[in-house]
Structure formats: C-alpha cells, structure tokens
Motif scaffolding. Structure first.
Motif, PDB file in Angstrom:
ATOM      1  N   ARG A  83       1.028  -0.853  -0.293  1.00  0.00           N
ATOM      2  CA  ARG A  83      -0.245  -0.027   0.582  1.00  0.00           C
ATOM      3  C   ARG A  83       0.511   1.011   0.088  1.00  0.00           C
ATOM      4  O   ARG A  83       0.049   2.249  -0.719  1.00  0.00           O
ATOM      5  CB  ARG A  83      -1.121   0.306   1.589  1.00  0.00           C
ATOM      6  CG  ARG A  83      -1.740  -0.907   1.107  1.00  0.00           C
ATOM      7  CD  ARG A  83      -2.969  -1.162   2.200  1.00  0.00           C
ATOM      8  NE  ARG A  83      -3.909  -2.213   2.445  1.00  0.00           N
ATOM      9  CZ  ARG A  83      -4.683  -2.191   3.825  1.00  0.00           C
ATOM     10  NH1 ARG A  83      -5.102  -1.605   3.614  1.00  0.00           N
ATOM     11  NH2 ARG A  83      -5.678  -2.824   2.964  1.00  0.00           N
ATOM     12  N   ALA A  84       1.924   1.559   0.995  1.00  0.00           N
ATOM     13  CA  ALA A  84       3.037   2.388   0.280  1.00  0.00           C
ATOM     14  C   ALA A  84       3.533   3.086  -0.294  1.00  0.00           C
ATOM     15  O   ALA A  84       3.795   3.823  -0.527  1.00  0.00           O
ATOM     16  CB  ALA A  84       4.198   1.718   1.445  1.00  0.00           C
ATOM     17  N   GLU A  85       3.882   1.243  -0.610  1.00  0.00           N
ATOM     18  CA  GLU A  85       3.995   1.529  -2.220  1.00  0.00           C
ATOM     19  C   GLU A  85       3.102   2.837  -3.599  1.00  0.00           C
ATOM     20  O   GLU A  85       4.055   3.051  -3.873  1.00  0.00           O
ATOM     21  CB  GLU A  85       5.040   0.348  -3.470  1.00  0.00           C
ATOM     22  CG  GLU A  85       5.632   0.706  -4.599  1.00  0.00           C
ATOM     23  CD  GLU A  85       6.565   0.894  -4.993  1.00  0.00           C
ATOM     24  OE1 GLU A  85       6.900   1.880  -5.274  1.00  0.00           O
ATOM     25  OE2 GLU A  85       7.133   1.041  -3.817  1.00  0.00           O
ATOM     26  N   GLU A  86       2.437   2.826  -2.972  1.00  0.00           N
ATOM     27  CA  GLU A  86       1.181   3.663  -4.626  1.00  0.00           C
ATOM     28  C   GLU A  86       0.999   4.320  -3.257  1.00  0.00           C
ATOM     29  O   GLU A  86       1.083   5.444  -4.112  1.00  0.00           O
ATOM     30  CB  GLU A  86      -0.400   2.369  -4.011  1.00  0.00           C
ATOM     31  CG  GLU A  86       0.323   1.176  -5.113  1.00  0.00           C
ATOM     32  CD  GLU A  86       0.046   1.615  -6.824  1.00  0.00           C
ATOM     33  OE1 GLU A  86      -0.067   2.704  -7.364  1.00  0.00           O
ATOM     34  OE2 GLU A  86       1.159   1.490  -7.223  1.00  0.00           O
ATOM     35  N   ALA A  87       0.408   4.290  -1.999  1.00  0.00           N
ATOM     36  CA  ALA A  87       0.733   6.050  -1.623  1.00  0.00           C
ATOM     37  C   ALA A  87       1.330   7.565  -1.575  1.00  0.00           C
ATOM     38  O   ALA A  87       1.529   7.496  -1.083  1.00  0.00           O
ATOM     39  CB  ALA A  87      -0.198   5.871   0.076  1.00  0.00           C
ATOM     40  N   VAL A  88       2.695   6.512  -1.679  1.00  0.00           N
ATOM     41  CA  VAL A  88       3.744   7.645  -1.506  1.00  0.00           C
ATOM     42  C   VAL A  88       4.499   8.514  -2.793  1.00  0.00           C
ATOM     43  O   VAL A  88       4.451   9.263  -2.697  1.00  0.00           O
ATOM     44  CB  VAL A  88       5.262   6.331  -1.065  1.00  0.00           C
ATOM     45  CG1 VAL A  88       5.603   5.952  -2.254  1.00  0.00           C
ATOM     46  CG2 VAL A  88       6.478   6.861  -0.922  1.00  0.00           C
ATOM     47  N   LYS A  89       3.777   7.797  -3.951  1.00  0.00           N
ATOM     48  CA  LYS A  89       3.707   8.458  -5.383  1.00  0.00           C
ATOM     49  C   LYS A  89       2.897   9.954  -4.742  1.00  0.00           C
ATOM     50  O   LYS A  89       3.549  11.159  -5.549  1.00  0.00           O
ATOM     51  CB  LYS A  89       2.874   7.977  -5.568  1.00  0.00           C
ATOM     52  CG  LYS A  89       3.432   6.078  -6.622  1.00  0.00           C
ATOM     53  CD  LYS A  89       3.014   5.175  -7.797  1.00  0.00           C
ATOM     54  CE  LYS A  89       3.460   3.996  -7.391  1.00  0.00           C
ATOM     55  NZ  LYS A  89       2.587   3.235  -8.652  1.00  0.00           N
ATOM     56  N   GLY A  90       1.524   9.739  -4.453  1.00  0.00           N
ATOM     57  CA  GLY A  90       0.676  10.690  -4.516  1.00  0.00           C
ATOM     58  C   GLY A  90       1.828  11.860  -3.070  1.00  0.00           C
ATOM     59  O   GLY A  90       0.846  12.444  -3.082  1.00  0.00           O
ATOM     60  N   PHE A  91       1.963  11.052  -1.570  1.00  0.00           N
ATOM     61  CA  PHE A  91       2.584  11.755  -1.136  1.00  0.00           C
ATOM     62  C   PHE A  91       3.773  12.766  -1.342  1.00  0.00           C
ATOM     63  O   PHE A  91       4.149  14.146  -0.999  1.00  0.00           O
ATOM     64  CB  PHE A  91       2.945  11.006  -0.304  1.00  0.00           C
ATOM     65  CG  PHE A  91       3.144  11.800   1.091  1.00  0.00           C
ATOM     66  CD1 PHE A  91       2.176  12.078   2.353  1.00  0.00           C
ATOM     67  CD2 PHE A  91       4.304  12.280   1.529  1.00  0.00           C
ATOM     68  CE1 PHE A  91       2.328  12.582   3.361  1.00  0.00           C
ATOM     69  CE2 PHE A  91       4.785  13.118   3.020  1.00  0.00           C
ATOM     70  CZ  PHE A  91       3.735  12.938   3.373  1.00  0.00           C
ATOM     71  N   GLY A  92       4.282  12.255  -2.375  1.00  0.00           N
ATOM     72  CA  GLY A  92       5.681  12.433  -2.593  1.00  0.00           C
ATOM     73  C   GLY A  92       5.489  13.724  -3.203  1.00  0.00           C
ATOM     74  O   GLY A  92       6.260  14.784  -3.832  1.00  0.00           O
ATOM     75  N   TYR A  93       4.101  13.575  -4.431  1.00  0.00           N
ATOM     76  CA  TYR A  93       3.914  15.000  -5.422  1.00  0.00           C
ATOM     77  C   TYR A  93       3.060  15.782  -4.266  1.00  0.00           C
ATOM     78  O   TYR A  93       3.799  17.149  -4.982  1.00  0.00           O
ATOM     79  CB  TYR A  93       2.524  13.889  -5.918  1.00  0.00           C
ATOM     80  CG  TYR A  93       2.688  15.177  -7.229  1.00  0.00           C
ATOM     81  CD1 TYR A  93       2.788  15.520  -8.082  1.00  0.00           C
ATOM     82  CD2 TYR A  93       0.885  15.660  -7.077  1.00  0.00           C
ATOM     83  CE1 TYR A  93       2.786  17.129  -8.918  1.00  0.00           C
ATOM     84  CE2 TYR A  93       0.396  16.855  -7.352  1.00  0.00           C
ATOM     85  CZ  TYR A  93       1.340  17.620  -8.431  1.00  0.00           C
ATOM     86  OH  TYR A  93       1.006  18.740  -9.830  1.00  0.00           O
ATOM     87  N   ALA A  94       2.908  15.633  -3.047  1.00  0.00           N
ATOM     88  CA  ALA A  94       2.323  16.894  -2.821  1.00  0.00           C
ATOM     89  C   ALA A  94       3.442  17.421  -1.869  1.00  0.00           C
ATOM     90  O   ALA A  94       3.584  18.761  -2.504  1.00  0.00           O
ATOM     91  CB  ALA A  94       1.478  16.511  -1.523  1.00  0.00           C
ATOM     92  N   ALA A  95       4.288  16.861  -1.129  1.00  0.00           N
ATOM     93  CA  ALA A  95       5.013  17.077  -1.030  1.00  0.00           C
ATOM     94  C   ALA A  95       6.092  18.183  -1.908  1.00  0.00           C
ATOM     95  O   ALA A  95       6.350  19.574  -1.480  1.00  0.00           O
ATOM     96  CB  ALA A  95       6.319  16.447  -0.433  1.00  0.00           C
ATOM     97  N   GLU A  96       6.567  17.873  -2.919  1.00  0.00           N
ATOM     98  CA  GLU A  96       7.159  18.945  -4.206  1.00  0.00           C
ATOM     99  C   GLU A  96       6.448  19.921  -4.494  1.00  0.00           C
ATOM    100  O   GLU A  96       7.033  21.030  -4.193  1.00  0.00           O
ATOM    101  CB  GLU A  96       6.765  17.552  -5.441  1.00  0.00           C
ATOM    102  CG  GLU A  96       7.897  18.613  -6.204  1.00  0.00           C
ATOM    103  CD  GLU A  96       7.969  17.622  -7.795  1.00  0.00           C
ATOM    104  OE1 GLU A  96       8.813  18.489  -8.684  1.00  0.00           O
ATOM    105  OE2 GLU A  96       7.992  16.855  -7.385  1.00  0.00           O
ATOM    106  N   VAL A  97       4.308  19.866  -4.690  1.00  0.00           N
ATOM    107  CA  VAL A  97       3.714  21.145  -4.859  1.00  0.00           C
ATOM    108  C   VAL A  97       4.075  22.377  -3.467  1.00  0.00           C
ATOM    109  O   VAL A  97       3.908  23.788  -4.073  1.00  0.00           O
ATOM    110  CB  VAL A  97       2.807  20.832  -4.968  1.00  0.00           C
ATOM    111  CG1 VAL A  97       1.892  21.621  -4.486  1.00  0.00           C
ATOM    112  CG2 VAL A  97       2.807  19.698  -6.330  1.00  0.00           C
ATOM    113  N   PHE A  98       4.418  21.477  -2.651  1.00  0.00           N
ATOM    114  CA  PHE A  98       4.192  22.582  -1.329  1.00  0.00           C
ATOM    115  C   PHE A  98       5.953  22.282  -0.883  1.00  0.00           C
ATOM    116  O   PHE A  98       5.390  23.401   0.417  1.00  0.00           O
ATOM    117  CB  PHE A  98       3.600  22.289  -0.397  1.00  0.00           C
ATOM    118  CG  PHE A  98       2.383  21.373  -0.086  1.00  0.00           C
ATOM    119  CD1 PHE A  98       1.273  23.490   0.210  1.00  0.00           C
ATOM    120  CD2 PHE A  98       2.011  20.738  -0.151  1.00  0.00           C
ATOM    121  CE1 PHE A  98      -0.053  23.076   0.356  1.00  0.00           C
ATOM    122  CE2 PHE A  98      -0.124  20.658  -0.898  1.00  0.00           C
ATOM    123  CZ  PHE A  98      -0.943  21.597  -0.264  1.00  0.00           C
ATOM    124  N   GLY A  99       6.801  22.082  -1.412  1.00  0.00           N
ATOM    125  CA  GLY A  99       8.012  22.936  -2.165  1.00  0.00           C
ATOM    126  C   GLY A  99       8.841  22.113  -0.325  1.00  0.00           C
ATOM    127  O   GLY A  99       9.665  23.247   0.090  1.00  0.00           O
TER     128      GLY A  99
END
Length: 352
Positions: free
Chosen positions: A236-252
C-alpha cells in the motif's frame, strides 16, 4: 515499518509479483454488483468474465489446487443463487456444516450493497445451500432452502473485520454429510503457529477465471500475521508514497521534512489484518483461494486423522487487471473462528 519517502524499496515487486493491494473477496466496491459475490453470480457476470479472461490468459496453470476426491471434505457446502438448476455459474460462495442445520460462512457472502449503496442481508428466499456433493451439476447433492441468516453484529460491509456469519437451513440435508468443529481460543493459538499445515477448499475461480464444476483443494500453511501485515503495508505504501511525494513537491517541502511527515503519517495507518484474521499461504506463492471460495473452510489436520476449522475464507489480493485473484500471491486472509465460539454458540442456542 520503516519507509522512506524518496527512496522507497519496492518490496511488492519482489514478493508479490503482479498482485495489487485490492481486497478481492469481499467488502466495498464502486460497483455493487462486482462487490457482492451473490449479485455477481446472479447477474450472470461470472460466466461472462470467465469467457473474457480465458481468451486473454489461455494456457495458464491452475492456481495451485487439485480436484478433490468424491466424498472428500464432507462438511463443505456451496451457496448458490436460487431458481436455477445446479451449475457452476450460480455458485457464489462456500460454507461448512457445523451442525445438521447450521452453516458457517463469511458475512460478506450474505450481506451486500443495494443499488443505492445501502448494505443489507440477502433475503433467505433468494439462495440455497448445496450439500453432499463435490460436483456442481444438475441432479447432484441436496439443494436445501435457507430459513434465516445471522451476520456477526460487528461486521460492516465496508470493512473485513468480523467477516463471519451463520446460515440456518430450513431442514436437515437428505444426503450423506459430516459436520466440522471450530477450536476454542486456546487451541486456536496452538493451530496458528507458523508452519502448521492447512487446507482450503472451494469452487472458486481457477487460473483463466474458469468456473470449475468440481471442488478443489490446496495445501498451504499458517504464516505470521505480522509478516503478512508488513507485506500488505509495504504494498500500500508503494502506491500511497507516489501521491505523498507529489504533494511534498508541490508544497516545496525539503526532503528531510517530507520524510519526517511521511514517517509520522504511516504510524497511524491501521494494520490490514486484525487479530480476528489468520494469514495462510506459501512462501513461494501460487497457492491461494480465489473468488467463489469466500466463506469456505480453512481446516487443519489433527493427529487422529480428523480436521478442525481454523478459518473462513475472507479476502485476498487481486491481479493488476482487477479481473481475478493474484496467481502469485503469497497468502490470503481468513476469519479466525476461534475468536467467535461464544457468538456461534449463543446465536445457535437462541435460534434453534
């Protein structure tokens, strides 16, 4: 579970092959027909999917099982859609006779969402129980009417915990059969030690999504719940981390802050397998229960040659295409019957 946000190791690809983290055998789904084993069989989609998958995956092997001998597993029953002659396409779940007029099965087999998404128990008049045959063909066994269904009060259709139910038959079967017992909590602890041999039986889908007409069996073994949870959470983390990583990038976010936030987040993720569940499978994979096996028994052989029912088929992993179970899955989840002896005895005594 230690998981890094930006350098996450793909354990899923190594241990589970093409398996996704979808929970295949029961629970909620966007399409009520696909989410319910009963509605799936009643709608004739079961037969349609078998044809589609067979065309895509012809030539593949069966998911680890073999055909059971006639008369083997005499407590095994089939739940079938009412109003049709006996055939594989109307079978939607399995079960086991625990008393002459009582069948143990999974709650998700008899509890489903309607078109508005409201979960309700199936009306007993809409399905029957086939007893006394391993061959789902017209004229075999005894098709017994259902008098009542009893879902565990702790089960809700959107989750898998407490996935257990009882079915009361309208009469005792008129064919040869045997009943099977369930262990108490202390004996359950003994049976669930890693490496203990187990057998799962059913008419569930085999490779190519074929609907077998003969009961099949597979020998697997108990596995540590913590290990199974770890693999599921990694998947599950393998899928969830993708969205989390994108959000972290968007928020700098800088890497250190993002990794700290991710670490705190995963600490609050509930374990997929609760103490009410058993994990059983094989370390090499390729031996598993599948759609249609739901509600059937996971049994353990005893020293005297008898068997005891340690689990009820509950849920497992689906393949990436979402059309069948994952052929290479290491394990499936089973409801731990030892946790429910008081509920089983109380329900039967109040409704005999």
């Amino acid at each position: 579970m230690k998981t890094k946000l930006l350098s996450h190791v793909c354990v899923l690809a190594i241990t589970m092959g093409s398996a996704s983290v979808a929970q295949e055998f029961g629970g909620a789904g966007t399409d009520p027909v696909m989410a319910s084993p009963f509605r799936f069989a009643e709608s004739q989609k079961k037969a349609e999917r078998a044809k589609d998958i067979a065309a895509e995956d012809s030539g593949s092997k069966v998911i680890g099982g073999t055909v059971s001998a006639d008369g083997a597993w005499p407590w095994q029953v089939a739940l079938v859609v009412g109003g049709y002659p006996l055939q594989p396409d109307i079978q939607f779940c399995g079960g086991s006779l625990v008393l002459d007029r009582w069948v143990l099965t999974a709650a998700h087999c008899i509890h489903m969402a309607d078109d508005e998404g409201t979960y309700r128990d199936i009306d007993p008049s809409r399905f029957n129980i086939v007893v006394g045959t391993n061959h789902l063909a017209h004229g075999n066994g005894d098709m017994v009417p259902v008098e009542a269904v009893f879902r565990h009060p702790g089960y809700v259709g959107t989750e898998f915990d407490n996935d257990i139910a009882l079915i009361k038959l309208a009469r005792a079967p008129g064919v040869q059969y045997q009943t099977i017992t369930v262990p108490d909590a202390e004996f359950g602890d003994y049976l669930e030690q890693p490496g203990v041999t187990t057998y799962v039986t059913g008419w569930g889908l085999i490779e190519g999504a074929q609907n077998p007409d003969r009961l099949r069996e597979v020998q697997i073994q108990m596995m540590e719940r913590d290990m199974c949870n770890g693999l599921l959470l990694e998947a599950r983390a393998e899928e969830a981390v993708k969205g989390f990583g994108y959000a972290a990038e968007v928020f700098g976010m800088d890497v250190a802050t993002a990794e700290q936030a991710w670490s705190e987040f995963v600490q609050h993720v509930p374990e997929p397998m609760t103490p009410n569940m058993i994990c059983s499978g094989t370390y090499e994979g390729g031996k598993t229960s599948c759609q249609g096996d739901s509600g059937g028994p996971l049994v353990v052989p005893l020293d005297d040659g008898s068997f005891i029912q340690a689990g009820v088929v509950s849920w497992g992993l689906s393949a990436e295409n979402g059309k069948t179970c994952a052929e290479d899955a290491l394990f499936s989840a089973y409801t731990r019957t030892a946790n429910y002896v008081d509920w089983l005895n109380g329900t039967i005594s109040r409704n005999n």
